[in-house]
Design a protein around this motif. Structure first.
Motif, mmCIF file in Angstrom:
data_model
loop_
_atom_site.group_PDB
_atom_site.id
_atom_site.type_symbol
_atom_site.label_atom_id
_atom_site.label_comp_id
_atom_site.label_asym_id
_atom_site.label_seq_id
_atom_site.Cartn_x
_atom_site.Cartn_y
_atom_site.Cartn_z
ATOM 1 N N THR A 163 36.344 34.232 49.204
ATOM 2 C CA THR A 163 36.204 35.609 48.749
ATOM 3 C C THR A 163 36.637 35.699 47.291
ATOM 4 O OG1 THR A 163 36.782 37.912 49.249
ATOM 5 C CG2 THR A 163 38.542 36.282 49.448
ATOM 6 N N THR A 164 36.492 36.856 46.705
ATOM 7 C CA THR A 164 37.002 37.136 45.366
ATOM 8 C C THR A 164 37.854 38.401 45.459
ATOM 9 O OG1 THR A 164 35.212 38.615 44.638
ATOM 10 C CG2 THR A 164 34.845 36.232 44.385
ATOM 11 N N PRO A 165 38.556 38.776 44.395
ATOM 12 C CA PRO A 165 39.369 39.991 44.443
ATOM 13 C C PRO A 165 38.571 41.296 44.460
ATOM 14 C CG PRO A 165 40.221 38.448 42.813
ATOM 15 C CD PRO A 165 38.867 37.950 43.204
ATOM 16 N N GLU A 166 37.247 41.230 44.310
ATOM 17 C CA GLU A 166 36.444 42.451 44.321
ATOM 18 C C GLU A 166 36.519 43.133 45.692
ATOM 19 O OE1 GLU A 166 32.485 41.460 43.263
ATOM 20 O OE2 GLU A 166 33.007 40.731 41.256
ATOM 21 N N PRO A 167 36.654 44.445 45.727
ATOM 22 C CA PRO A 167 36.774 45.171 46.998
ATOM 23 C C PRO A 167 35.637 44.889 47.984
ATOM 24 C CG PRO A 167 37.352 46.604 45.177
ATOM 25 C CD PRO A 167 36.822 45.342 44.560
ATOM 26 N N ILE A 170 36.152 41.486 49.542
ATOM 27 C CA ILE A 170 37.257 41.521 50.509
ATOM 28 C C ILE A 170 36.787 42.131 51.829
ATOM 29 C CG2 ILE A 170 39.510 42.540 51.020
ATOM 30 C CD1 ILE A 170 40.080 42.436 47.996
ATOM 31 N N VAL A 193 40.676 32.400 47.758
ATOM 32 C CA VAL A 193 40.346 33.503 46.847
ATOM 33 C C VAL A 193 39.887 32.894 45.530
ATOM 34 C CG1 VAL A 193 41.115 35.625 45.756
ATOM 35 C CG2 VAL A 193 42.111 34.930 47.946
ATOM 36 N N ILE A 196 40.299 34.322 40.429
ATOM 37 C CA ILE A 196 41.462 35.173 40.195
ATOM 38 C C ILE A 196 41.859 35.114 38.718
ATOM 39 C CG2 ILE A 196 42.302 34.798 42.542
ATOM 40 C CD1 ILE A 196 44.496 32.978 41.259
ATOM 41 N N GLU A 201 47.218 38.388 41.583
ATOM 42 C CA GLU A 201 45.960 38.959 42.074
ATOM 43 C C GLU A 201 45.460 38.187 43.290
ATOM 44 O OE1 GLU A 201 41.981 40.627 39.984
ATOM 45 O OE2 GLU A 201 42.301 38.457 39.720
ATOM 46 N N GLN A 204 47.729 39.075 46.341
ATOM 47 C CA GLN A 204 47.478 40.417 46.848
ATOM 48 C C GLN A 204 46.161 40.480 47.617
ATOM 49 O OE1 GLN A 204 47.713 42.772 43.235
ATOM 50 N NE2 GLN A 204 49.889 43.244 43.553
ATOM 51 N N THR A 205 45.150 39.777 47.113
ATOM 52 C CA THR A 205 43.847 39.757 47.788
ATOM 53 C C THR A 205 43.957 39.103 49.164
ATOM 54 O OG1 THR A 205 42.677 39.625 45.662
ATOM 55 C CG2 THR A 205 41.457 38.962 47.632
ATOM 56 N N LYS A 208 45.836 41.270 51.697
ATOM 57 C CA LYS A 208 45.082 42.404 52.230
ATOM 58 C C LYS A 208 44.289 41.981 53.463
ATOM 59 C CE LYS A 208 44.439 44.943 47.884
ATOM 60 N NZ LYS A 208 43.451 45.341 46.830
#
Length: 289
Positions: A163-167, A170, A193, A196, A201, A204-205, A208
């Motif tokens: 995944t990436t930190p983009e909402p 996620i 992730v 980043i 970051e 946190q990703t 979540k």
């Protein structure tokens, strides 16, 4: 460094012996496209190989297979030629950068889901020959919730979710974990992730996704690691050379190396033969019939 690498090699082979298997099957997937899944798969495979392991990449991304494109290679044969019995499994195994082995999917996976029972048995017989030939087989699956992708994940039981930190990334990563979990098949998920900007970051990703999975699915999702956003990755893609080969000292390349070390040291979460080639193929056949 060489002593450490030798220690890691001995560790994984000891783990394999304990589970009575010599090849681990790992699927790599993502909830959405564009997160760098195939790029991760390729460079992760190279990192494992650089540490002395034999690795084969199976490009299982139906319609968007691009492992060969990332290496600037036009494969002579792919899965299609195996399914049509024109070539053996050994003849469709191609060689890329630094000697990495891969099987191009091409249009073959579209045919795979429509095979007769006799043809499925032939496919299983051929692929099973890879068992023991390599330490790892990485299946680069399609992104999203396609039936084909879900079958690969469930059959392999050991899956890396990128995944990436983009909402949206996620949300989609959690969606694929939730869908597989609802199928009531035990799957060993680990999270990566990608892209980043800093460690916080990435943490946190990952937290979540882990928190929501724990709260609503009663599922633990360990974090394998993070890969830093790096302009050298785009440069390497344009040159059609893996970024860990073109820019071995870049931030992304160092991240991949650390991920590989952690992956090897921690071993699989599922301590059984569930990840073996034979078990994988057996489950794939049942899901496709």
């Amino acid at each position: 460094m060489s002593d450490q690498a030798q220690g890691l090699r001995n560790l994984i082979r000891h783990q394999n012996a304990e589970r009575n298997q010599s090849t681990r099957i790992i699927t790599v997937t993502s909830g959405k496209g564009g997160v760098g899944k195939s790029n991760f798969t390729l460079n992760f495979a190279l990192a494992l190989q650089n540490r002395g392991f034999k690795v084969l990449i199976f490009d299982a991304d139906i319609g968007l297979a691009n492992i060969d494109v990332l290496m600037g290679i036009s494969p002579k044969y792919n899965l299609y030629h195996l399914l049509k019995r024109e070539k053996s499994i050994w003849e469709i195994v191609q060689t890329g950068h630094n000697g990495i082995q891969f099987i191009a999917g091409g249009s073959g996976f579209n045919d795979l889901i429509r095979l007769s029972e006799e043809q499925l048995d032939y496919f299983a017989e051929q692929v099973d020959q890879l068992n023991g030939h390599v330490d790892f087989i990485l299946f680069d699956t399609g992104a999203g919730l396609s039936k084909e992708t879900l079958k690969f994940i469930v059959a392999a039981q050991e899956t890396i979710v990128v995944t990436t930190p983009e909402p949206t990334s996620i949300t989609d990563a959690y969606a694929i974990i939730k869908m597989v979990n609802s199928m009531q098949h035990p799957v060993d998920f680990r999270l990566v992730v990608n892209r980043i900007t800093d460690w916080r970051e990435g943490r946190q990703t990952a937290d979540k996704i882990s928190m929501v999975a724990r709260q609503f699915l009663q599922l633990e999702i360990p974090t394998l690691g993070f890969v830093y956003d790096d302009s050298n990755v785009i440069k390497a893609v344009k040159r059609q050379v893996p970024f860990s080969v073109a820019f071995p000292n870049s931030a992304a390349s160092k991240s991949i190396g650390e991920l590989a070390d952690g992956f090897i040291a921690n071993g699989p979460q599922v301590q059984s033969s569930s990840g073996s080639v034979k078990s994988f193929l057996s489950k794939m056949m049942k899901l496709m019939k």
